[in-house]
Design an enzyme around this catalytic site. Sequence first.
Site, PDB file in Angstrom:
ATOM      1  N   VAL A  90      -3.911  14.726 -68.571  1.00 22.33           N
ATOM      2  CA  VAL A  90      -2.688  14.062 -69.083  1.00 22.33           C
ATOM      3  C   VAL A  90      -3.355  12.623 -69.596  1.00 22.33           C
ATOM      4  O   VAL A  90      -2.783  12.240 -70.601  1.00 22.33           O
ATOM      5  CB  VAL A  90      -1.882  14.062 -67.721  1.00 22.33           C
ATOM      6  CG1 VAL A  90      -0.797  13.191 -68.405  1.00 22.33           C
ATOM      7  CG2 VAL A  90      -1.309  15.299 -67.579  1.00 22.33           C
TER       8      VAL A  90
ATOM      9  N   CYS B 133       6.853  18.725 -65.848  1.00 23.35           N
ATOM     10  CA  CYS B 133       6.648  18.987 -67.331  1.00 23.35           C
ATOM     11  C   CYS B 133       7.987  20.041 -67.548  1.00 23.35           C
ATOM     12  O   CYS B 133       8.455  19.865 -68.634  1.00 23.35           O
ATOM     13  CB  CYS B 133       5.355  19.591 -67.547  1.00 23.35           C
ATOM     14  SG  CYS B 133       4.482  20.614 -66.516  1.00 23.35           S
TER      15      CYS B 133
ATOM     16  N   GLN C 130       4.343  29.234 -68.296  1.00 26.21           N
ATOM     17  CA  GLN C 130       3.691  27.972 -68.499  1.00 26.21           C
ATOM     18  C   GLN C 130       2.048  28.102 -68.804  1.00 26.21           C
ATOM     19  O   GLN C 130       1.205  28.750 -68.210  1.00 26.21           O
ATOM     20  CB  GLN C 130       3.846  27.207 -66.905  1.00 26.21           C
ATOM     21  CG  GLN C 130       5.295  27.107 -66.933  1.00 26.21           C
ATOM     22  CD  GLN C 130       5.605  26.351 -65.546  1.00 26.21           C
ATOM     23  OE1 GLN C 130       6.492  26.523 -64.922  1.00 26.21           O
ATOM     24  NE2 GLN C 130       4.832  25.149 -65.212  1.00 26.21           N
TER      25      GLN C 130
ATOM     26  N   HIS D  80       4.173  24.683 -72.511  1.00 28.74           N
ATOM     27  CA  HIS D  80       5.147  25.728 -71.895  1.00 28.74           C
ATOM     28  C   HIS D  80       6.382  26.136 -72.548  1.00 28.74           C
ATOM     29  O   HIS D  80       6.898  25.570 -73.435  1.00 28.74           O
ATOM     30  CB  HIS D  80       5.717  24.740 -70.739  1.00 28.74           C
ATOM     31  CG  HIS D  80       4.764  24.252 -69.592  1.00 28.74           C
ATOM     32  ND1 HIS D  80       3.585  24.747 -69.609  1.00 28.74           N
ATOM     33  CD2 HIS D  80       4.923  23.449 -68.706  1.00 28.74           C
ATOM     34  CE1 HIS D  80       2.819  24.053 -68.665  1.00 28.74           C
ATOM     35  NE2 HIS D  80       3.691  23.294 -67.973  1.00 28.74           N
TER      36      HIS D  80
HETATM   37  N1  NAP Z   1      -1.224  18.719 -66.896  1.00 26.67           N
HETATM   38  C1  NAP Z   1       0.112  18.634 -66.827  1.00 26.67           C
HETATM   39  O1  NAP Z   1       0.924  19.234 -67.641  1.00 26.67           O
HETATM   40  C2  NAP Z   1       0.955  17.764 -66.072  1.00 26.67           C
HETATM   41  C3  NAP Z   1       2.246  17.421 -66.427  1.00 26.67           C
HETATM   42  C4  NAP Z   1       3.006  16.390 -65.849  1.00 26.67           C
HETATM   43  C5  NAP Z   1       2.381  15.991 -64.658  1.00 26.67           C
HETATM   44  N2  NAP Z   1       0.949  16.057 -64.123  1.00 26.67           N
HETATM   45  C6  NAP Z   1       0.496  15.378 -63.283  1.00 26.67           C
HETATM   46  O2  NAP Z   1      -0.480  14.422 -63.634  1.00 26.67           O
HETATM   47  C7  NAP Z   1      -1.448  14.185 -62.753  1.00 26.67           C
HETATM   48  C8  NAP Z   1      -3.129  14.530 -63.349  1.00 26.67           C
HETATM   49  O3  NAP Z   1      -3.165  15.822 -64.096  1.00 26.67           O
HETATM   50  P1  NAP Z   1      -3.980  16.322 -64.916  1.00 26.67           P
HETATM   51  O4  NAP Z   1      -3.632  17.778 -65.443  1.00 26.67           O
HETATM   52  O5  NAP Z   1      -4.649  15.200 -66.003  1.00 26.67           O
HETATM   53  O6  NAP Z   1      -5.193  16.627 -63.909  1.00 26.67           O
HETATM   54  P2  NAP Z   1      -6.823  16.340 -64.168  1.00 26.67           P
HETATM   55  O7  NAP Z   1      -7.412  16.714 -65.480  1.00 26.67           O
HETATM   56  O8  NAP Z   1      -7.372  16.982 -62.912  1.00 26.67           O
HETATM   57  O9  NAP Z   1      -7.303  14.857 -64.012  1.00 26.67           O
HETATM   58  C9  NAP Z   1      -7.154  13.877 -62.767  1.00 26.67           C
HETATM   59  C10 NAP Z   1      -7.308  12.438 -63.283  1.00 26.67           C
HETATM   60  O10 NAP Z   1      -7.210  11.816 -61.987  1.00 26.67           O
HETATM   61  C11 NAP Z   1      -8.318  10.732 -61.671  1.00 26.67           C
HETATM   62  N3  NAP Z   1      -8.517  10.732 -60.158  1.00 26.67           N
HETATM   63  C12 NAP Z   1      -8.553  11.404 -59.017  1.00 26.67           C
HETATM   64  N4  NAP Z   1      -8.494  11.010 -58.046  1.00 26.67           N
HETATM   65  C13 NAP Z   1      -8.610   9.440 -58.318  1.00 26.67           C
HETATM   66  C14 NAP Z   1      -8.437   8.510 -57.337  1.00 26.67           C
HETATM   67  N5  NAP Z   1      -8.593   8.636 -56.013  1.00 26.67           N
HETATM   68  N6  NAP Z   1      -8.279   7.267 -58.140  1.00 26.67           N
HETATM   69  C15 NAP Z   1      -8.163   7.250 -59.554  1.00 26.67           C
HETATM   70  N7  NAP Z   1      -8.127   8.008 -60.067  1.00 26.67           N
HETATM   71  C16 NAP Z   1      -8.499   9.474 -59.639  1.00 26.67           C
HETATM   72  C17 NAP Z   1      -9.375  11.864 -62.095  1.00 26.67           C
HETATM   73  O11 NAP Z   1     -10.638  10.920 -62.283  1.00 26.67           O
HETATM   74  P3  NAP Z   1     -12.068  11.793 -62.286  1.00 26.67           P
HETATM   75  O12 NAP Z   1     -12.171  12.129 -63.644  1.00 26.67           O
HETATM   76  O13 NAP Z   1     -12.849  10.461 -61.934  1.00 26.67           O
HETATM   77  O14 NAP Z   1     -12.018  12.772 -61.233  1.00 26.67           O
HETATM   78  C18 NAP Z   1      -8.790  12.278 -63.644  1.00 26.67           C
HETATM   79  O15 NAP Z   1      -8.967  11.022 -64.318  1.00 26.67           O
HETATM   80  C19 NAP Z   1      -1.070  15.136 -61.706  1.00 26.67           C
HETATM   81  O16 NAP Z   1      -0.502  14.547 -60.580  1.00 26.67           O
HETATM   82  C20 NAP Z   1      -0.176  16.418 -62.144  1.00 26.67           C
HETATM   83  O17 NAP Z   1       0.689  16.688 -61.163  1.00 26.67           O
HETATM   84  C21 NAP Z   1       0.074  16.897 -65.063  1.00 26.67           C
END
Ligand code: NAP
Length: 330
Positions: free
Chosen positions: A12, A126, A153, A234
């Site tokens: 994201v 989402c 999804q 989705h």
């Molecule tokens: N994917 C979707 O469609 C979607 C939609 C709506 C909301 N979300 C929400 O958005 C969030 C991220 O989703 P994603 O799909 O992008 O996940 P992702 O690809 O796993 O990315 C997670 C991100 O968070 C960072 N992170 C983890 N622990 C951290 C910490 N302690 N301090 C600062 N940064 C940290 C990670 O950094 P590193 O690279 O250093 O690990 C990475 O940049 C989740 O809460 C998810 O529920 C996702």
Amino acid sequence: MKVAVVGATGLVGSVMLKVLAERNFPVTELIPVASEKSVGKEVEFKGKKYKVVSADQAIALKPEVALFSAGGGTSLEQAPKFAEAGITVIDNSSAWRMDPTKKLVVPEVNANVLTSEDKIIANPNCSTIQMVVVLKPLHEKYKIKRVVVSTYQSVTGTGVKAVEQLMNERNGIEGPKAYAHEIDLNVIPQIDVFQDNGYTKEEMKMIKETNKIMGDDSIKVTATTVRIPVMGGHSEAVNIEFENDFDLAEVRSILEQQEGVVVVDDPANAVYPMPKDAHEKDEVFVGRIRRDESQPKTINLWIVADNLRKGAATNAVQIAEYLQKQGLLG
Ligand SMILES: NC(=O)c1ccc[n+]([C@@H]2O[C@H](COP(=O)([O-])OP(=O)(O)OC[C@H]3O[C@@H](n4cnc5c(N)ncnc54)[C@H](OP(=O)(O)O)[C@@H]3O)[C@@H](O)[C@H]2O)c1
């Protein structure tokens, strides 16, 4: 404007960087934040490289706004620290969505609830976002009684690890698993964990968040959320029962006029929304618009959107744009 992106190395977060650039959000300084393991890594924004910093370093740099997509735990821990420092947080996780003191916002639906007092603003789930953009104008015109939604999804909704799982399975490579089951050539009728009532957390999010965003608890919602081996976005089959009867041509015209919605509906020519076409687009696409012939005042729709865009990054950036235009930041 100084803008922090917390989770800048994630799925994201990287789309947030793209969307901020594409929409020309007035970023004077970008502050990318990720976990400790990524501090010092570089991310690119508008052709320039920026070094990833820790959350504490980011707070010290005093951005006006911080877009969070780093998971619920990080949000619970870090968002209040940013907010205390006077930084407006727009959070993509589920951490604050149902907190009665926090606003849950889809700009096309309820941006008007925002004030300068709101320091932590929640971005909805989402699958909820793409549905309410379509429900809103129909509710205003015909009053919605009940919604039955089934979702299809994308694996991108689970993050980087899930995309890797799908690709590894497709290529016969062993690797880490984001799901309890194989996802390639499969369908998993479980998104997030099960609750005592037999629904998953994702299903309950769709129900509760829809009521909160629409500002109307009288709308009954039931959901079945399903993961499929798809990347672009989705999809949702949505059945809506209204209080008042409708005219199909009028429904089409209302949806055509709704900001952020594109009607794609020409079944005779096999034209309808699909995740492949929604991929990398900011809009919500709606088609298969037809009367439910099994009961009066009821319609069936098919709604598709890129979950990383309107379902996450674009919606968050649109909230920031609204706050900036209304002078509600800082
Ligand atoms: N994917 C979707 O469609 C979607 C939609 C709506 C909301 N979300 C929400 O958005 C969030 C991220 O989703 P994603 O799909 O992008 O996940 P992702 O690809 O796993 O990315 C997670 C991100 O968070 C960072 N992170 C983890 N622990 C951290 C910490 N302690 N301090 C600062 N940064 C940290 C990670 O950094 P590193 O690279 O250093 O690990 C990475 O940049 C989740 O809460 C998810 O529920 C996702």
